[in-house]
Design an enzyme around this catalytic site. Structure first.
Site, PDB file in Angstrom:
ATOM      1  N   GLY A  33       0.832  -1.208   0.000  1.00 18.96           N
ATOM      2  CA  GLY A  33       0.000   0.000   0.000  1.00 18.96           C
ATOM      3  C   GLY A  33       0.859   1.247   0.000  1.00 18.96           C
ATOM      4  O   GLY A  33       1.862   1.305   0.706  1.00 18.96           O
ATOM      5  N   ASP A 158       0.610   1.931   8.862  1.00 17.14           N
ATOM      6  CA  ASP A 158       0.225   1.104  10.024  1.00 17.14           C
ATOM      7  C   ASP A 158       1.285   1.134  11.130  1.00 17.14           C
ATOM      8  O   ASP A 158       0.984   0.810  12.272  1.00 17.14           O
ATOM      9  CB  ASP A 158       0.010  -0.354   9.595  1.00 17.14           C
ATOM     10  CG  ASP A 158      -0.986  -0.482   8.451  1.00 17.14           C
ATOM     11  OD1 ASP A 158      -1.809   0.433   8.281  1.00 17.14           O
ATOM     12  OD2 ASP A 158      -0.923  -1.488   7.721  1.00 17.14           O
ATOM     13  N   GLY A 201      -4.932   0.806   9.815  1.00 13.82           N
ATOM     14  CA  GLY A 201      -3.872   0.317  10.705  1.00 13.82           C
ATOM     15  C   GLY A 201      -3.754  -1.198  10.756  1.00 13.82           C
ATOM     16  O   GLY A 201      -2.925  -1.732  11.501  1.00 13.82           O
ATOM     17  N   GLU A 253      -9.560  -0.067  12.485  1.00 10.64           N
ATOM     18  CA  GLU A 253     -10.283  -1.041  11.657  1.00 10.64           C
ATOM     19  C   GLU A 253     -10.116  -2.485  12.148  1.00 10.64           C
ATOM     20  O   GLU A 253     -10.957  -3.333  11.909  1.00 10.64           O
ATOM     21  CB  GLU A 253      -9.826  -0.945  10.195  1.00 10.64           C
ATOM     22  CG  GLU A 253      -8.344  -1.265   9.996  1.00 10.64           C
ATOM     23  CD  GLU A 253      -7.884  -1.169   8.556  1.00 10.64           C
ATOM     24  OE1 GLU A 253      -8.688  -0.843   7.675  1.00 10.64           O
ATOM     25  OE2 GLU A 253      -6.679  -1.430   8.319  1.00 10.64           O
TER      26      GLU A 253
HETATM   27  O1  F6P Z   1      -1.232  -1.415   5.107  1.00  7.86           O
HETATM   28  C1  F6P Z   1      -1.737  -0.178   4.737  1.00  7.86           C
HETATM   29  C2  F6P Z   1      -3.243  -0.238   4.631  1.00  7.86           C
HETATM   30  O2  F6P Z   1      -3.722   1.043   4.272  1.00  7.86           O
HETATM   31  C3  F6P Z   1      -3.947  -0.741   5.869  1.00  7.86           C
HETATM   32  O3  F6P Z   1      -4.047   0.216   6.881  1.00  7.86           O
HETATM   33  C4  F6P Z   1      -5.276  -1.182   5.297  1.00  7.86           C
HETATM   34  O4  F6P Z   1      -5.854  -2.183   6.085  1.00  7.86           O
HETATM   35  C5  F6P Z   1      -4.885  -1.732   3.944  1.00  7.86           C
HETATM   36  O5  F6P Z   1      -3.631  -1.145   3.602  1.00  7.86           O
HETATM   37  C6  F6P Z   1      -5.874  -1.440   2.845  1.00  7.86           C
HETATM   38  O6  F6P Z   1      -5.478  -2.107   1.695  1.00  7.86           O
HETATM   39  P1  F6P Z   1      -6.066  -1.807   0.242  1.00  7.86           P
HETATM   40  O7  F6P Z   1      -5.406  -0.556  -0.263  1.00  7.86           O
HETATM   41  O8  F6P Z   1      -5.699  -3.003  -0.554  1.00  7.86           O
HETATM   42  O9  F6P Z   1      -7.540  -1.611   0.392  1.00  7.86           O
END
Ligand code: F6P
Length: 379
Positions: A33, A158, A201, A253
């Site tokens: 991410g 995170d 997170g 979350e």
């Molecule tokens: O690891 C970073 C993060 O933004 C987390 O906080 C979140 O749970 C996840 O990536 C969301 O992933 P995606 O962008 O695949 O929806």
């Protein structure tokens, strides 16, 4: 392949006539991410490599996908000039391209790590910088064990990576989430409502804890401390009765009620980490409204937390980690990650960084400060 020949011809003829060694060439990629500060890190790696070590730099496109599909671009000094303040990543990223389990058209997972090694050989890379979080650096460690000469740089909003005090992107995300809480405060006050704000997170509560504390959240709920809904409602009701007719509930979350489960938003099958969390904010909001009778609203901050210009702290951190990581490659210190320890940037073992995710301990000093000022942690 074309580039390979080009480099060999050029470097061989010039080094034969000049008697100098061919320039070293490194690659840089961003995986997982995105977050604010990635461009600052790419800039730091590239400028240091060119200015300080006289190296060439290739930017690998879309994280490991670029290594699988052999997609890259040359990065010059000019290419990375002016990107310090920009969010996102100029190289692109992917949190689905796992070379050790990459889906074939039929959906079956294949191990393409051998192809990645071949592609790196064809690119004639003397080293690789992998900028990533838990998933990306776990893959990096496995590739290192297979022979790739690489180092890591920690990033993730995170802040859950081991062996470093903080990761690139966390500070910027805390600022975004805190500003959102500040804004919700005023509307909560005006309408005498309970405002629930769900932050990201994953399985760690760092973002919720920091933003919740900085934003003066009345109740902060993090994954590490399963909440008791009766205690949450008691606090909200007490506040209401005492004349504070609004409450701010900040929830991560990955939080869950005592004896209950996390709320999974979706499963991304072809991702190295398939579970996507989300929805606990709506659950707790409807529970609060039903149990207290108080009007409750939810805001899910979502990917806003990954956007925008990096904070000054993240720009500095990314610059320091990037230059240090480049130095590690130059000195042949592979299999390491540049990390912040106290005020210093140090080299740590990649395997220590990815051994397990770093979570908030119940006895963390920030929790103690929160309790001291009357913040509820939902228990
Ligand atoms: O690891 C970073 C993060 O933004 C987390 O906080 C979140 O749970 C996840 O990536 C969301 O992933 P995606 O962008 O695949 O929806």
């Amino acid at each position: 392949m074309r580039r390979n020949k080009h480099r060999s011809n050029r470097d061989l003829s010039s080094s034969l006539s000049s008697g100098r060694m061919p320039k070293k060439r490194i690659g840089v990629l961003t995986g997982g991410g995105d977050c604010p500060g990635l461009n600052a890190a790419i800039r730091a790696v590239t400028k240091t490599a060119i200015l300080h070590y006289g190296m060439e730099v290739l930017g690998i496109k879309d994280g490991y996908l670029g290594l699988i599909e052999n997609r890259y671009t040359t990065l010059s000094y000019e290419d990375v000039s002016g990107i310090l303040t920009e969010g996102g990543t100029l190289l692109g990223s992917s949190n689905k391209a796992n070379p050790f389990g990459y889906p074939s058209p039929s959906g079956k997972l294949r191990d393409l790590s051998g192809a990645v090694l071949e592609n790196v050989k064809m690119m004639e890379l003397d080293g690789l910088v992998c900028i990533g979080g838990d998933g990306t650096l776990t893959v990096a460690y496995k590739l290192y064990k297979k022979g790739l000469r690489l180092v890591g740089i920690p990033k993730t909003i995170d802040n859950d990576l081991g062996a470093t005090d903080v990761t690139i992107g966390f500070d910027s995300a805390v600022i975004t989430a805190t500003e959102a809480i500040d804004k919700l405060h005023t509307t909560a006050q005006s309408h005498h409502r309970v405002m629930v704000i769900e932050v990201m997170g994953r399985y760690a509560g760092w973002l919720g804890l920091y933003a919740g504390m900085a934003g003066g959240g009345d109740i902060i709920i993090i994954p590490e401390i399963p909440y008791d809904i009766d205690k949450v409602c008691k606090r909200v009701t007490e506040r209401h009765k005492s004349g504070k007719r609004f409450s701010i509930v900040v929830i991560s979350e990955g939080a869950r009620p005592k004896g209950g489960n996390m709320v999974v938003k979706k499963i991304v099958k072809d991702s190295a980490e398939p579970v996507r969390l989300g929805g606990i904010g709506n659950k707790i909001a409807s529970d609060i409204e039903n149990l207290t009778g108080l009007e409750t609203r939810v805001t899910v901050l979502g990917h806003l937390q990954r956007g925008g210009s990096p904070s000054p702290f993240d720009r500095m951190l990314a610059t320091r980690l990037g230059t240090f990581a480049c130095g590690l490659l130059a000195r042949g210190k592979f299999g390491r990650m540049a990390a912040l320890k106290g005020q210093d940037i140090r080299a740590v073992e990649l395997k220590d960084a990815v051994r397990s995710i770093r979570r908030v301990s119940r006895s963390h000093p920030i929790i103690k400060s929160g309790l001291a000022v009357g913040t509820s942690f939902g228990i």
